[in-house]
Design a protein around this motif. Sequence first.
Motif, PDB file in Angstrom:
ATOM      1  N   TRP A 115       0.853  -1.667   0.201  1.00  0.00           N
ATOM      2  CA  TRP A 115       0.229  -0.089   0.132  1.00  0.00           C
ATOM      3  C   TRP A 115       1.067   1.123   0.421  1.00  0.00           C
ATOM      4  N   ILE A 116       1.857   1.772   1.037  1.00  0.00           N
ATOM      5  CA  ILE A 116       2.666   2.728   0.936  1.00  0.00           C
ATOM      6  C   ILE A 116       3.661   2.878   0.184  1.00  0.00           C
ATOM      7  N   ASN A 117       4.394   1.389  -0.645  1.00  0.00           N
ATOM      8  CA  ASN A 117       4.662   2.675  -1.867  1.00  0.00           C
ATOM      9  C   ASN A 117       4.151   2.570  -3.199  1.00  0.00           C
ATOM     10  N   VAL A 118       2.489   2.336  -3.582  1.00  0.00           N
ATOM     11  CA  VAL A 118       1.724   2.981  -4.264  1.00  0.00           C
ATOM     12  C   VAL A 118       0.952   3.886  -3.812  1.00  0.00           C
ATOM     13  N   GLY A 119       1.396   4.188  -2.567  1.00  0.00           N
ATOM     14  CA  GLY A 119       0.330   5.451  -2.603  1.00  0.00           C
ATOM     15  C   GLY A 119      -1.069   5.132  -2.185  1.00  0.00           C
ATOM     16  N   PHE A 120      -1.167   4.007  -1.748  1.00  0.00           N
ATOM     17  CA  PHE A 120      -2.559   3.988  -1.467  1.00  0.00           C
ATOM     18  C   PHE A 120      -3.264   4.386   0.174  1.00  0.00           C
ATOM     19  N   ILE A 121      -4.136   4.872   0.287  1.00  0.00           N
ATOM     20  CA  ILE A 121      -4.660   5.182   1.512  1.00  0.00           C
ATOM     21  C   ILE A 121      -5.831   4.727   1.407  1.00  0.00           C
ATOM     22  N   HIS A 122      -5.720   3.450   2.280  1.00  0.00           N
ATOM     23  CA  HIS A 122      -7.177   2.930   2.792  1.00  0.00           C
ATOM     24  C   HIS A 122      -8.121   3.242   3.372  1.00  0.00           C
ATOM     25  N   GLY A 123      -8.043   4.621   3.891  1.00  0.00           N
ATOM     26  CA  GLY A 123      -8.969   5.196   4.467  1.00  0.00           C
ATOM     27  C   GLY A 123     -10.244   4.845   5.476  1.00  0.00           C
ATOM     28  N   VAL A 124     -10.446   3.911   5.816  1.00  0.00           N
ATOM     29  CA  VAL A 124     -11.070   2.886   7.019  1.00  0.00           C
ATOM     30  C   VAL A 124     -10.530   1.798   7.440  1.00  0.00           C
ATOM     31  N   MET A 125      -9.397   1.665   8.232  1.00  0.00           N
ATOM     32  CA  MET A 125      -8.809   0.636   8.591  1.00  0.00           C
ATOM     33  C   MET A 125      -9.544  -0.398   9.996  1.00  0.00           C
ATOM     34  N   ASN A 126     -10.642   0.181   9.434  1.00  0.00           N
ATOM     35  CA  ASN A 126     -11.553  -0.048  11.443  1.00  0.00           C
ATOM     36  C   ASN A 126     -11.095  -2.150  11.384  1.00  0.00           C
ATOM     37  N   THR A 127     -11.425  -3.710  12.364  1.00  0.00           N
ATOM     38  CA  THR A 127     -10.772  -4.256  12.109  1.00  0.00           C
ATOM     39  C   THR A 127     -11.371  -5.214  11.493  1.00  0.00           C
ATOM     40  N   ASP A 128     -12.936  -4.575  11.274  1.00  0.00           N
ATOM     41  CA  ASP A 128     -13.785  -5.313  10.625  1.00  0.00           C
ATOM     42  C   ASP A 128     -13.589  -5.363   9.040  1.00  0.00           C
ATOM     43  N   ASN A 129     -12.078  -4.434   8.697  1.00  0.00           N
ATOM     44  CA  ASN A 129     -12.100  -3.935   7.454  1.00  0.00           C
ATOM     45  C   ASN A 129     -10.472  -4.659   7.090  1.00  0.00           C
ATOM     46  N   MET A 130      -9.780  -5.799   7.761  1.00  0.00           N
ATOM     47  CA  MET A 130      -9.032  -6.522   7.521  1.00  0.00           C
ATOM     48  C   MET A 130      -9.389  -7.755   7.453  1.00  0.00           C
ATOM     49  N   ALA A 131      -9.053  -8.748   6.413  1.00  0.00           N
ATOM     50  CA  ALA A 131      -9.440  -9.452   5.951  1.00  0.00           C
ATOM     51  C   ALA A 131      -8.388 -10.404   6.345  1.00  0.00           C
ATOM     52  N   ILE A 132      -8.024 -11.769   6.461  1.00  0.00           N
ATOM     53  CA  ILE A 132      -7.257 -12.313   7.623  1.00  0.00           C
ATOM     54  C   ILE A 132      -6.635 -13.049   6.599  1.00  0.00           C
ATOM     55  N   SER A 133      -7.398 -13.101   5.207  1.00  0.00           N
ATOM     56  CA  SER A 133      -6.427 -13.488   3.771  1.00  0.00           C
ATOM     57  C   SER A 133      -5.199 -12.601   3.223  1.00  0.00           C
ATOM     58  N   GLY A 134      -5.258 -11.768   3.769  1.00  0.00           N
ATOM     59  CA  GLY A 134      -3.527 -10.908   3.559  1.00  0.00           C
ATOM     60  C   GLY A 134      -4.608  -9.625   2.571  1.00  0.00           C
ATOM     61  N   GLU A 135      -5.332  -9.336   1.598  1.00  0.00           N
ATOM     62  CA  GLU A 135      -6.707  -8.879   0.889  1.00  0.00           C
ATOM     63  C   GLU A 135      -6.769  -7.948   0.967  1.00  0.00           C
ATOM     64  N   THR A 136      -6.658  -6.950   0.334  1.00  0.00           N
ATOM     65  CA  THR A 136      -7.100  -5.647   0.542  1.00  0.00           C
ATOM     66  C   THR A 136      -8.690  -5.595   0.325  1.00  0.00           C
ATOM     67  N   ILE A 137      -9.062  -5.058   1.227  1.00  0.00           N
ATOM     68  CA  ILE A 137     -10.854  -5.464   1.639  1.00  0.00           C
ATOM     69  C   ILE A 137     -11.939  -4.366   1.938  1.00  0.00           C
ATOM     70  N   ASP A 138     -13.058  -4.125   1.307  1.00  0.00           N
ATOM     71  CA  ASP A 138     -14.201  -2.941   1.409  1.00  0.00           C
ATOM     72  C   ASP A 138     -12.918  -1.279   1.193  1.00  0.00           C
ATOM     73  N   TYR A 139     -13.752  -1.194  -0.410  1.00  0.00           N
ATOM     74  CA  TYR A 139     -12.585   0.128  -0.819  1.00  0.00           C
ATOM     75  C   TYR A 139     -13.879   1.090  -0.297  1.00  0.00           C
ATOM     76  N   GLY A 140     -13.979   1.698   0.779  1.00  0.00           N
ATOM     77  CA  GLY A 140     -14.753   2.842   0.651  1.00  0.00           C
ATOM     78  C   GLY A 140     -14.745   4.063   0.663  1.00  0.00           C
ATOM     79  N   PRO A 141     -13.977   4.903   1.422  1.00  0.00           N
ATOM     80  CA  PRO A 141     -13.740   6.294   1.491  1.00  0.00           C
ATOM     81  C   PRO A 141     -11.773   6.392   0.886  1.00  0.00           C
ATOM     82  N   CYS A 142     -11.419   4.990   0.255  1.00  0.00           N
ATOM     83  CA  CYS A 142     -10.184   5.208   0.069  1.00  0.00           C
ATOM     84  C   CYS A 142      -9.686   6.041  -1.235  1.00  0.00           C
ATOM     85  N   ALA A 143      -8.160   6.168  -1.412  1.00  0.00           N
ATOM     86  CA  ALA A 143      -7.617   7.172  -2.471  1.00  0.00           C
ATOM     87  C   ALA A 143      -5.662   6.307  -2.282  1.00  0.00           C
TER      88      ALA A 143
END
Length: 494
Positions: free
Chosen positions: A237-265
Amino acid sequence: MTLSVAFDNTYVRLPDRFFAPAIPEPAVSPRLVALNRPLAQELMLDPDALQSEQGLAMLSGNQIFEGSEPIAMAYAGHQFGNFVPQLGDGRAILLGEIIDRNGKRRDIQLKGAGRTAFSRRGDGRAALGPVLREYIVSEAMAALGVPTTRALAAVLTGSSVYRERVLPGAVITRVALSHVRVGTFQYFAARKDTEALGLLADHVIARLYPEAASEAVPALALFKAIATRQADLIARWINVGFIHGVMNTDNMAISGETIDYGPCAFMDAYDPSMVLSSIDQGGRYAYGNQPRIAQWNLARLAECLLPLIVPALGEKPAMDAVMEILNDYSSTFEQCYQNGLGEKLGLTEAQEGDLDLVKVWLEAMRTGNADFTLAFRRLADCAVASDADGALFDLFESRDAIAPWLDTWRHRLAGQQRSAEETRRAMRRINPAFIPRNHLLEEIIEAAIERDDFAPFDRLHQILSRPFEDQPDAERQAMPPKPHERVMATFCGT
């Protein structure tokens, strides 16, 4: 043409307290907006059949196919640091699981298909804008090499949803290795349901981390594997300049995938303190805070797994083992991050002084208000010839901030065992020319909502599918926004 889907569902075999049955609400007049044909083929689904009337019925939720066992998953979560003991899929319905052509198990989920038992007062629907954003950004992340959920299809429902204004309703079909989250474990930990925690851990190990099953303490090995995968994800994420925007624990996938693209940028000008999410008033999930927040989320997961680890090790050894993994997360992240940055700067192996080289470069970008993506992209050309320096200088408010650094960087490259042209090609393979910039996303969403025009969406999606290639006919899409085009806030889709 008949659509055949070979569902093989495992999550529904868990006790019924893990989920609630959920039937999608019919779409009034479904219309296909986008179908990811390459992904469909990867999932061994017939793309032509998916575009048929029967396929549209499935993708809109109007028809439940044989073998599908639709459910809404239960989970809890820390939202901006505040624990909520019950959240769950309020507008997402898991249709089931299939095995893809690589032998991997994948979830097929409808998001925006109506109310579930966890919707509370929500309508369970999704507006077209957030659906288009998730489709574009998740597929762009995949093209950039960042682990992510994928978008199989986007469908207009033919009905309206009510947010700040009346908007077209839509459904996105999301594909994931798993939709289990940190919050899923928290749901059962909050209820002191150790049996369920054990069943969930066994499910995740069997599905995602089978190597943990043979370890002395499988739950501890599971935690270590998850932490390692998260460290790699956040570094990407950091190396492509991505900001998830809402890193709540319910938005952290156990699989290690980026999930829930809400207010991301994605960042334009480099700024570690950048916050664009309209709901992140305190900057908790700022770009530069993301590694620390991921560690905080992992600590919450550790709390859930301790009841499974303590009986095997004892309380103090269990706590020590968990703390060691949390500390290792930091060093693993730093290693992944620095390796990625080194590759972005054209460095083949670490040497003394590289950390200072990186720090000066990043600080020059920050003080010079330089575009994060284009600075790295144009730097690649500077590896070959100094006549490319001008295009790089144009990104900085003052060339004085970067000119001395360029000399140091070139001297560093000269000591490597590869040619300048080889370095340039390697850098261009890892530094994209195209990212889903906020102003471009707003343009395609406006065109779709206001004019029912999806040509800009299709065009942007096609450009972003080849982020590392020069595309002369897409020069505008590579450029940062002009002052009047800047998007200063992104919004959650609910």
